[in-house]
Design a protein around this motif. Structure first.
Motif, PDB file in Angstrom:
ATOM      1  N   ASP A  53      34.121  39.988  50.025  1.00 56.56           N
ATOM      2  CA  ASP A  53      34.506  38.582  50.078  1.00 56.56           C
ATOM      3  C   ASP A  53      33.274  37.725  50.359  1.00 56.56           C
ATOM      4  O   ASP A  53      32.962  37.484  51.521  1.00 56.56           O
ATOM      5  CB  ASP A  53      35.578  38.359  51.143  1.00 56.56           C
ATOM      6  CG  ASP A  53      36.308  37.030  50.980  1.00 56.56           C
ATOM      7  OD1 ASP A  53      36.278  36.466  49.872  1.00 56.56           O
ATOM      8  OD2 ASP A  53      36.913  36.558  51.957  1.00 56.56           O
ATOM      9  N   THR A  88      35.163  34.655  45.918  1.00 57.04           N
ATOM     10  CA  THR A  88      35.812  34.905  47.205  1.00 57.04           C
ATOM     11  C   THR A  88      37.285  35.205  46.934  1.00 57.04           C
ATOM     12  O   THR A  88      37.793  34.916  45.843  1.00 57.04           O
ATOM     13  CB  THR A  88      35.732  33.685  48.148  1.00 57.04           C
ATOM     14  OG1 THR A  88      36.522  32.624  47.595  1.00 57.04           O
ATOM     15  CG2 THR A  88      34.300  33.232  48.377  1.00 57.04           C
ATOM     16  N   ASN A  89      37.958  35.751  47.922  1.00 58.37           N
ATOM     17  CA  ASN A  89      39.372  36.074  47.760  1.00 58.37           C
ATOM     18  C   ASN A  89      40.190  34.834  47.410  1.00 58.37           C
ATOM     19  O   ASN A  89      41.018  34.858  46.492  1.00 58.37           O
ATOM     20  CB  ASN A  89      39.905  36.727  49.038  1.00 58.37           C
ATOM     21  CG  ASN A  89      41.357  37.123  48.896  1.00 58.37           C
ATOM     22  OD1 ASN A  89      41.715  37.825  47.958  1.00 58.37           O
ATOM     23  ND2 ASN A  89      42.185  36.660  49.804  1.00 58.37           N
TER      24      ASN A  89
END
Length: 136
Positions: A13, A40-41
């Protein structure tokens, strides 16, 4: 009404990410997987919604779309139609543009256990890409 489940999987992440999308219409279910790249998530979750709306725009323009996601931040942002997060802003704006192709789009948060199918598709896609990175 078209029911759409979206989910993203990330390896790190930020990290490599993939999206899983399940589209339900009448008695039919469509499955889609997309390798997304490095995100990123949360960004990957927004991209999963974006990809789902792109699919629906070509196959179901003008319909009512119900997007279901286990990402609270995505659902809350899209419901409020506002973000001050600069990383999310271009993704958010793209989703708003895509929404214009439909008579109505609404977002519903669902627990992880109700989103297992989309999660499985995202994880499978991420694993496939990790095992063979030359095939996206």
């Amino acid at each position: 009404m078209i029911e759409v489940h979206t989910d993203a999987a990330c390896s790190g992440d930020p990290g490599l990410s993939a999206a899983g999308i399940v589209i339900k219409t009448n008695n039919q279910t469509e499955e889609h997987q997309f390798f997304l790249g490095t995100w990123t998530n949360h960004e990957a979750e927004f991209l999963a919604v974006s990809r789902a709306l792109e699919l629906c725009r070509s196959d179901y323009p003008g319909e009512i779309i119900s997007i279901r996601s286990d990402s609270k931040i995505v659902v809350d942002t899209l419901d409020r139609k506002y973000t001050k997060n600069k990383k999310f802003l271009p993704l958010f704006e793209h989703i708003q543009e895509l929404e214009q192709s439909f008579s109505f789009v609404f977002y519903k948060w669902i627990p992880d256990k109700q989103n297992r199918h989309a999660d499985k598709l995202a994880r499978e896609c991420l694993l496939k890409h990790a095992q063979n990175p030359d095939q996206s």
